[in-house]
Scaffold this active site. Sequence first.
Site, PDB file in Angstrom:
ATOM      1  N   ARG A  21       0.830  -1.218   0.000  1.00  0.00           N
ATOM      2  CA  ARG A  21       0.000   0.000   0.000  1.00  0.00           C
ATOM      3  C   ARG A  21       0.856   1.255   0.000  1.00  0.00           C
ATOM      4  O   ARG A  21       1.793   1.362   0.788  1.00  0.00           O
ATOM      5  CB  ARG A  21      -0.910   0.014   1.224  1.00  0.00           C
ATOM      6  CG  ARG A  21      -1.949  -1.092   1.181  1.00  0.00           C
ATOM      7  CD  ARG A  21      -2.634  -1.213   2.523  1.00  0.00           C
ATOM      8  NE  ARG A  21      -3.340  -2.477   2.621  1.00  0.00           N
ATOM      9  CZ  ARG A  21      -4.665  -2.607   2.577  1.00  0.00           C
ATOM     10  NH1 ARG A  21      -5.424  -1.547   2.440  1.00  0.00           N
ATOM     11  NH2 ARG A  21      -5.231  -3.788   2.665  1.00  0.00           N
ATOM     12  N   SER A 136     -22.136 -13.272  13.148  1.00  0.00           N
ATOM     13  CA  SER A 136     -21.445 -12.168  12.478  1.00  0.00           C
ATOM     14  C   SER A 136     -21.596 -12.283  10.963  1.00  0.00           C
ATOM     15  O   SER A 136     -21.289 -13.329  10.378  1.00  0.00           O
ATOM     16  CB  SER A 136     -19.960 -12.231  12.887  1.00  0.00           C
ATOM     17  OG  SER A 136     -19.212 -11.232  12.254  1.00  0.00           O
ATOM     18  N   SER A 188     -19.283  -0.926   2.909  1.00  0.00           N
ATOM     19  CA  SER A 188     -18.568   0.154   2.233  1.00  0.00           C
ATOM     20  C   SER A 188     -17.948  -0.220   0.903  1.00  0.00           C
ATOM     21  O   SER A 188     -17.654   0.659   0.107  1.00  0.00           O
ATOM     22  CB  SER A 188     -17.489   0.712   3.150  1.00  0.00           C
ATOM     23  OG  SER A 188     -16.408  -0.180   3.230  1.00  0.00           O
ATOM     24  N   HIS A 216     -21.040   3.879   7.761  1.00  0.00           N
ATOM     25  CA  HIS A 216     -21.151   4.495   6.424  1.00  0.00           C
ATOM     26  C   HIS A 216     -22.531   5.078   6.174  1.00  0.00           C
ATOM     27  O   HIS A 216     -22.884   5.367   5.027  1.00  0.00           O
ATOM     28  CB  HIS A 216     -20.768   3.494   5.332  1.00  0.00           C
ATOM     29  CG  HIS A 216     -19.314   3.190   5.360  1.00  0.00           C
ATOM     30  ND1 HIS A 216     -18.364   4.007   4.796  1.00  0.00           N
ATOM     31  CD2 HIS A 216     -18.625   2.185   5.957  1.00  0.00           C
ATOM     32  CE1 HIS A 216     -17.160   3.520   5.027  1.00  0.00           C
ATOM     33  NE2 HIS A 216     -17.289   2.406   5.729  1.00  0.00           N
ATOM     34  N   THR A 244     -19.449   6.349  13.602  1.00  0.00           N
ATOM     35  CA  THR A 244     -18.175   7.070  13.655  1.00  0.00           C
ATOM     36  C   THR A 244     -18.433   8.560  13.545  1.00  0.00           C
ATOM     37  O   THR A 244     -19.434   8.987  12.967  1.00  0.00           O
ATOM     38  CB  THR A 244     -17.236   6.637  12.506  1.00  0.00           C
ATOM     39  OG1 THR A 244     -15.981   7.318  12.661  1.00  0.00           O
ATOM     40  CG2 THR A 244     -17.792   6.999  11.142  1.00  0.00           C
ATOM     41  N   LYS A 247     -16.221  10.001   9.551  1.00  0.00           N
ATOM     42  CA  LYS A 247     -16.540   9.933   8.122  1.00  0.00           C
ATOM     43  C   LYS A 247     -17.509  11.073   7.775  1.00  0.00           C
ATOM     44  O   LYS A 247     -17.076  12.213   7.726  1.00  0.00           O
ATOM     45  CB  LYS A 247     -16.997   8.526   7.767  1.00  0.00           C
ATOM     46  CG  LYS A 247     -15.782   7.560   7.838  1.00  0.00           C
ATOM     47  CD  LYS A 247     -16.059   6.098   7.666  1.00  0.00           C
ATOM     48  CE  LYS A 247     -14.738   5.315   7.817  1.00  0.00           C
ATOM     49  NZ  LYS A 247     -14.930   3.866   7.959  1.00  0.00           N
ATOM     50  N   THR A 276      -7.622   4.339  27.988  1.00  0.00           N
ATOM     51  CA  THR A 276      -7.031   5.171  26.943  1.00  0.00           C
ATOM     52  C   THR A 276      -7.516   6.607  27.096  1.00  0.00           C
ATOM     53  O   THR A 276      -8.649   6.852  27.531  1.00  0.00           O
ATOM     54  CB  THR A 276      -7.367   4.593  25.542  1.00  0.00           C
ATOM     55  OG1 THR A 276      -6.656   5.335  24.560  1.00  0.00           O
ATOM     56  CG2 THR A 276      -8.851   4.616  25.238  1.00  0.00           C
ATOM     57  N   THR A 277      -6.633   7.524  26.775  1.00  0.00           N
ATOM     58  CA  THR A 277      -6.932   8.957  26.926  1.00  0.00           C
ATOM     59  C   THR A 277      -8.142   9.346  26.087  1.00  0.00           C
ATOM     60  O   THR A 277      -8.287   8.902  24.945  1.00  0.00           O
ATOM     61  CB  THR A 277      -5.689   9.772  26.504  1.00  0.00           C
ATOM     62  OG1 THR A 277      -4.628   9.418  27.372  1.00  0.00           O
ATOM     63  CG2 THR A 277      -5.940  11.267  26.580  1.00  0.00           C
ATOM     64  N   THR A 362      -8.614  -6.315   0.273  1.00  0.00           N
ATOM     65  CA  THR A 362      -9.784  -5.543   0.703  1.00  0.00           C
ATOM     66  C   THR A 362     -11.040  -6.049  -0.005  1.00  0.00           C
ATOM     67  O   THR A 362     -12.126  -6.087   0.569  1.00  0.00           O
ATOM     68  CB  THR A 362      -9.557  -4.043   0.427  1.00  0.00           C
ATOM     69  OG1 THR A 362      -8.309  -3.658   1.010  1.00  0.00           O
ATOM     70  CG2 THR A 362     -10.652  -3.182   1.012  1.00  0.00           C
TER      71      THR A 362
END
Length: 407
Positions: A21, A136, A188, A216, A244, A247, A276-277, A362
């Site tokens: 990549r 799943s 996606s 998405h 999210t 996006k 985690t912060t 992908t």
Amino acid sequence: MHYQDYFKSRLDALRDDGNYRVFADLQRKRGAFPKARHMAKDGAGDVTIWCSNDYLGMGQHPDVLAAMHNAIDTVGAGAGGTRNISGTTHDHVLLEGELADLHGKEAALLFTSGYVSNWAALGTLASQIPGCIVFSDALNHASMIEGIRHSKAARVIWKHNDLADLEAKLAAADPDAPKLIAFESVYSMDGDIAPIKEICDLADKYNAMTYLDEVHAVGLYGPRGAGVAEREGLMDRLTVIEGTLGKAFGVMGGYIAASAELCDFVRSFASGFIFTTALPPAVAAGARASVQHLKRSNAERECQKERVAKVRAGLDKMGIPHIDNPSHIIPVMVGDPVKCKFISDTLMRDYGIYIQPINYPTVPKGTERLRITPSPVHSDADIAHLLGALEELWHQCEVARVPQAAQ
Ligand SMILES: *Cc1c(COP(=O)(O)O)cnc(C)c1O
């Protein structure tokens, strides 16, 4: 072991397979998106971005930028710790309230990214509920797969969007075992959409919880931009809605929205939340401004639909094959990894068009593609330039076209 040699040999193998990549080094210019400067080694050039997941250009929206500037100027840069230890700021609390309201749920819980929200929430639910079986979808995102795997819970993979297969697998499981069905709304890479209602019906029938990734779709679908479940009037039927802020909302961060008890459960047991912060307050403030704007404004969604239709119509006219799906994602099929990479490189170098090639792993081999995401910020001239460039390259590379109906 010779560590450096080992790293190099593995990377060389990736290159030989055409799977190495390379990132496009881009410099965006505030207010000019989707235009950006490509900082290439052999000279910088202006490009138009056609593959961004900042689907509505909200990463440039004046309200979002103002909220972020204001937060930095009033409260400073970082959160200063984990949410447990001094990292909860008022901006986090306000954003969680905004997200719970968006999805019509009692509560929401923020994470540092959508990836972390899936990994932590699924990992926690599946590992902390004794005997939980996770069902799943076969095309679920890596973050969901990793969360489920990490939980060490039993998992059953059902054929993508296949209700009969899902039902057969639910029916075969112990009726008393706790069950969780994990899936996405908009997938996606193909841009197809799950039959959410029917999956919820099966969940009811087999007493399973549902976990829907709307990454998405949030910002893009439904009258207030809460996603496909909102558009279809199904939000109350889902146990967990995950999204999210990185996006369509144009900033960064991830979240789940669910019952107060479920959010409190994940908050209390998820390592990926606790240790985690927290997001910087300015990020939370910017994301909140974006969510608020898209709750009341349909203009961006309407314009995006029109832009997507215009690009699709142009491709159809030229016989350039693309997956006919009900979403905003246009996968233009090349079907060959070398040609796909070549077309992408040529678009960038000769036409100032940036579309990342999508190759194996992908997507499956033979389905290599250019994934185009038109947005309200693409002009008619941008579209004409894109279609003209694709026409020339399809001719030059002798890529298959859709047979045209006899005139
Ligand atoms: C991008 C993506 C995520 C991760 O979200 P981030 O906020 O980018 O970490 C989760 N699920 C799906 C389906 C995605 O495509």
